[in-house]
Design a protein around this motif. Structure first.
Motif, PDB file in Angstrom:
ATOM      1  N   ILE A 115       0.846  -1.197   0.000  1.00 54.41           N
ATOM      2  CA  ILE A 115       0.000   0.000   0.000  1.00 54.41           C
ATOM      3  C   ILE A 115       0.882   1.248   0.000  1.00 54.41           C
ATOM      4  O   ILE A 115       1.860   1.328   0.743  1.00 54.41           O
ATOM      5  CB  ILE A 115      -0.925  -0.018   1.239  1.00 54.41           C
ATOM      6  CG1 ILE A 115      -1.744  -1.331   1.245  1.00 54.41           C
ATOM      7  CG2 ILE A 115      -1.821   1.210   1.278  1.00 54.41           C
ATOM      8  CD1 ILE A 115      -2.337  -1.692   2.577  1.00 54.41           C
ATOM      9  N   VAL A 121      -3.898   0.349  -2.580  1.00 52.33           N
ATOM     10  CA  VAL A 121      -3.200  -0.902  -2.859  1.00 52.33           C
ATOM     11  C   VAL A 121      -2.517  -0.778  -4.213  1.00 52.33           C
ATOM     12  O   VAL A 121      -3.160  -0.438  -5.208  1.00 52.33           O
ATOM     13  CB  VAL A 121      -4.191  -2.092  -2.877  1.00 52.33           C
ATOM     14  CG1 VAL A 121      -3.513  -3.369  -3.346  1.00 52.33           C
ATOM     15  CG2 VAL A 121      -4.817  -2.287  -1.497  1.00 52.33           C
ATOM     16  N   LYS A 165      -8.641   0.968  -1.455  1.00 58.10           N
ATOM     17  CA  LYS A 165      -8.024   1.879  -0.478  1.00 58.10           C
ATOM     18  C   LYS A 165      -8.286   1.330   0.913  1.00 58.10           C
ATOM     19  O   LYS A 165      -9.200   0.545   1.118  1.00 58.10           O
ATOM     20  CB  LYS A 165      -8.597   3.282  -0.586  1.00 58.10           C
ATOM     21  CG  LYS A 165      -8.193   3.996  -1.880  1.00 58.10           C
ATOM     22  CD  LYS A 165      -8.660   5.448  -1.837  1.00 58.10           C
ATOM     23  CE  LYS A 165      -8.091   6.227  -2.980  1.00 58.10           C
ATOM     24  NZ  LYS A 165      -6.775   6.771  -2.715  1.00 58.10           N
TER      25      LYS A 165
END
Length: 171
Positions: A115, A121, A165
């Motif tokens: 991340i 990601v 996210k």
């Protein structure tokens, strides 16, 4: 009679030393018990993490945080299982720190989710087997977090590179 009373304990001590020395282990790999194989570290919930695709929550999981050096070094090592709705979130100060992740002494297969600083990601390393060296990834973006979850969960939950996210709440 006194001579026998004095000699008897000496003979017993000599026999004990002889027996003890004959049972010594000379193979260095067997000299010490592998404590790591006996350890079982329990999951400690530090917070909750939400995985979102297009602002829609796709999964909420309990997380254990790894932000101290020892926590980062150990990670999920010495654990025989991880419940499906759990994971470990690693915090990194720089790109070099994220390259130190390895699967040495791991017992379970994992998906490793990389991340960036925007909580997005950017890469998922799927089905990473225990005891395997992880190849160094040359990602264009700096890694701020790594999320380790059970192998196969990234696909099951719909984690997508460039789309998913994360947000989290600490206990």
């Amino acid at each position: 009679m006194k001579k026998i009373n004095i000699l008897f304990p000496l003979i017993i001590m000599f026999m004990c030393l002889f027996i003890n020395s004959s049972e010594r282990i000379y193979d260095n790999s067997d000299m010490f018990l592998d404590i790591g194989s006996l350890l079982e570290i329990e999951f400690i919930k530090d917070g909750e993490l939400y995985l979102k695709n297009n602002n829609n929550v796709i999964k909420k999981i309990d997380i254990e945080l790894a932000d101290l050096d020892t926590e980062k070094k150990n990670g999920l090592k010495y654990r025989s299982f991880l419940k499906e709705s759990r994971g470990m979130l690693f915090f990194f100060k720089n790109k070099e720190e994220s390259k130190k992740i390895d699967m040495k002494d791991m017992r379970i297969s994992l998906d490793i989710v990389y991340i960036n600083q925007f909580d997005t990601v950017i890469f998922v390393n799927k089905y990473v087997n225990p005891m395997k060296n992880i190849e160094n990834l040359n990602l264009d973006f700096p890694i701020k977090y790594i999320l380790e979850i059970n192998a196969g969960m990234s696909k099951k939950w719909g984690i997508k590179e460039g789309v998913t996210k994360i947000t989290w709440i600490m206990n």
